[in-house]
Design an enzyme around this catalytic site. Structure first.
Site, short mmCIF file in Angstrom:
data_model
loop_
_atom_site.label_atom_id
_atom_site.label_comp_id
_atom_site.label_asym_id
_atom_site.label_seq_id
_atom_site.Cartn_x
_atom_site.Cartn_y
_atom_site.Cartn_z
N ASP A 1 27.34 -18.61 9.52
CA ASP A 1 28.57 -18.02 10.02
C ASP A 1 29.76 -18.38 9.13
O ASP A 1 29.96 -19.54 8.77
CB ASP A 1 28.82 -18.51 11.45
CG ASP A 1 30.05 -17.90 12.07
OD1 ASP A 1 30.07 -16.67 12.24
OD2 ASP A 1 31.00 -18.64 12.38
N GLU B 1 27.59 -14.97 6.07
CA GLU B 1 28.72 -14.13 6.42
C GLU B 1 29.88 -14.61 5.56
O GLU B 1 30.31 -15.75 5.69
CB GLU B 1 29.09 -14.24 7.89
CG GLU B 1 30.29 -13.36 8.24
CD GLU B 1 30.95 -13.71 9.56
OE1 GLU B 1 31.67 -12.85 10.11
OE2 GLU B 1 30.76 -14.85 10.05
N HIS C 1 30.54 -1.49 6.04
CA HIS C 1 30.84 -1.15 7.43
C HIS C 1 32.21 -0.50 7.55
O HIS C 1 32.37 0.53 8.22
CB HIS C 1 30.81 -2.40 8.31
CG HIS C 1 31.38 -2.16 9.68
ND1 HIS C 1 32.73 -2.28 9.95
CD2 HIS C 1 30.80 -1.75 10.84
CE1 HIS C 1 32.95 -1.96 11.21
NE2 HIS C 1 31.80 -1.65 11.78
N GLY D 1 32.29 -6.42 19.48
CA GLY D 1 32.83 -7.35 20.47
C GLY D 1 34.27 -7.74 20.25
O GLY D 1 34.95 -8.14 21.20
#
Length: 581
Positions: A244, A281, A309, A382
């Site tokens: 992360d 990430e 994205h 989210g």
């Protein structure tokens, strides 16, 4: 049984195991370490007290049966009887599927999720990427505020539950990737600062003091993180780790932490004979992250590619707020740039950051599979105010275009759970903090964040409301009815084509050739003999594909192959994959 703990600043350390307290001794061979013996077995509860203070969990706890604040428990990993014969599955050629254990099913457990793994095997994905499973306060949450980086969230099923899940996945031919968080730990139940300099004020992150990777005492902190990572791969037979927010791992040492970690993982892979990998990430757009160590990089095996994205999202939705702004100016041009070069921001000016950002990838040194491509993730869904998925924003035809671009692009594709059937359920931000003050701060902070963008307080779901989590659970009756069933069939077809057509897993990032029309909103690209075309406009488009006689492999709407003139007549909001034989 021998217990040990690193507590360099303590003058006295005691071990409490199954109600018996024993003094520990300094380890003469390792500075700052303490050791002690006690009668113990699988399940024994224990903890450490420093200088007469309260008993705290083991920083290297393998199990927290009563949550982050309770005592640790001994775990005998040898007791588990693995059944699947598993030699591993490498990252090149993979199709990943991001899954949150707590909302993949209504039950929210490893065992319930394992019962649904057959769906993923039929879909054709190769790896399940679990969101974090370390212990966190309460029962439900995203998992990014976890503590005890060696332990497993008990409400999910604890260590045994995770092993059963991995074993079942392997029996079905699915690899398992685990999301781990090294850049910060949750504020609740985090007792590491009492034990040693795990954090430093030398650097600051959005979560406060940085994890100590380069200040005094950082050798042991780095070892703590590396050994935790290896434990997942070794003791739970996990196949890869997603790291992360590595851009928040501030490290000024010559030997970067990511390089040290990738070395350790590659060594373990060689020792076990299984392909193991790391996926970062990263917000840096820095090619060094995924460049092999022998070529001067950090040697991480892949990274998420948010630029793909963002370009795809703006092309589909027209949204232009925040970090979408630069992509929205010419979304198809931005999409074409990512398809051929990986990064959009490769040294260009980023208006969102107010500075130039990124660096170009060397396509001769970085294979396409080292970048992950996706149209949705837990973050991108989210972190919206209401957690609305792409299916709530665009038509089924545009969803089909998104799927075609994601699953035929030169990157390793990743799907977000439920995406494959255009799930009608949102995926919202939810927490279950047991500390009332922390719960209030999280709730108010999120509402303030979105109020600045024009959202009314009542329109932003309360993260602490159990209904917020419940709304986010997948509805497993949807795949059996329309329009979800048609979308699911489309995803299955595209995943199958990715496995069947060698050109779609060609590692040469520079071999992709793209054409597009920004005004008429069509885009087409070629990968070897495979041609892909999407029409994002509502009306039909004449696409000069230049592939007369190409055979249609997959089409969202009925379409004829290009005639002798090589022109493809593509219906509005549709996609097609062809083979030029």
């Amino acid at each position: 049984m021998q217990f040990e703990v690193w507590a360099p600043q303590a003058g006295r350390v005691t071990l409490q195991c199954d109600g018996v307290t024993r003094a520990m001794e300094r380890d003469p061979e390792r500075e700052g370490w303490w050791r002690g013996e006690a009668e113990a077995h699988d399940g024994s509860r224990y903890g450490f007290a420093l200088d007469g203070g309260p008993v705290r969990p083991d920083p290297r706890s393998r199990r927290q049966p009563d949550g982050p604040d309770g005592p640790s428990a001994v775990v005998d990993h040898a007791r588990f009887a693995w059944r699947a014969q598993w030699g591993g599955r490498p990252l090149p050629g993979a199709v990943l599927y991001e899954l949150h254990v707590g909302t993949y099913t209504r039950e929210g457990t490893f065992d319930a999720a394992a019962e649904r793994l057959g769906h993923l095997a039929e879909l054709g994905v190769t790896h399940v990427e679990l969101m974090p499973v370390c212990p966190f306060p309460g029962r439900h949450g995203w998992g990014y505020e976890g503590v005890s980086l060696w332990a497993v969230h008990e409400p999910y099923g604890g260590p045994e539950g995770l092993k059963r899940f991995v074993d079942r996945a392997h029996a079905l031919g699915l690899g398992v990737v685990l999301d781990v968080v090294h850049n910060h730990l949750g504020p609740s139940g985090n007792y590491l600062p009492e034990f040693g300099p795990y954090f430093t004020d030398t650097h600051h992150t959005p979560w406060g003091a940085a994890v100590n990777l380069d200040a005094p005492g950082s050798d042991e902190v780095r070892s703590y993180l590396v050994q935790s990572a290896l434990a997942w791969l070794r003791d739970y037979r996990i196949d890869g780790l997603r790291l992360d927010a590595v851009h928040a791992l501030v490290d000024t040492r010559a030997h970067h932490f990511l390089e040290e970690l990738s070395e350790a993982v590659d060594t373990l892979a060689a020792d076990t004979g299984r392909p193991l990998f790391l996926i970062a990430e990263s917000d840096l757009n820095d090619p060094r992250v995924v460049t092999p160590r022998e070529e001067g990089g950090f040697g991480v095996h892949a990274q998420w590619n948010d630029d793909f994205h963002h370009a795809l999202h703006t092309a589909l939705t027209g949204e232009s707020q925040g970090y979408y702004a630069d992509f929205a100016r010419a979304p198809l041009a931005a999409l074409a740039k990512t398809l051929t070069g990986g990064f959009f921001h490769d040294g260009t000016y980023s208006s969102f950051r107010g500075r130039h950002h990124g660096r170009p990838l060397d396509r001769d040194r970085v294979a396409g599979h080292r970048l992950l491509g996706y149209s949705q993730t837990h973050d991108q869904v989210g972190n919206r105010a209401r957690g609305d998925r792409l299916a709530a924003l665009v038509s089924p035809g545009l969803l089909a275009c998104a799927a075609a671009l994601t699953l035929t692009a030169p990157f390793t594709p990743m799907l977000f759970m439920g995406e494959e059937w255009a799930a009608g359920t949102p995926w919202q931000f939810f927490t279950d903090h047991t500390d009332p003050e922390l719960a209030r701060a999280v709730r108010d902070g999120r509402r303030r964040e979105f109020a600045a963008h024009g959202w009314a307080e009542e329109d932003v779901p309360d993260p602490q409301d159990p209904a917020t989590r419940d709304r986010s659970c997948l509805d497993w009756s949807e795949p059996e009815r329309e329009p979800h069933a048609r979308v699911l069939a489309w995803y299955r077809l595209l995943v199958a084509l990715r496995h069947e057509q060698p050109d779609l897993t060609d590692p040469d990032l520079g071999d992709t050739k793209v054409a597009y029309d920004e005004e008429r909103r069509w885009l087409a690209f070629r990968r070897g003999d495979v041609r892909v075309a999407v029409n994002l406009a509502g009306e039909p488009a004449a696409v000069p594909l230049g592939a007369p006689g190409a055979r249609v492999l997959a089409a969202w709407e009925p379409v004829r192959a290009p005639g002798p003139d090589g022109v493809l007549h593509l219906p509005g909001e549709s996609a097609v994959v062809l083979l030029q034989e």
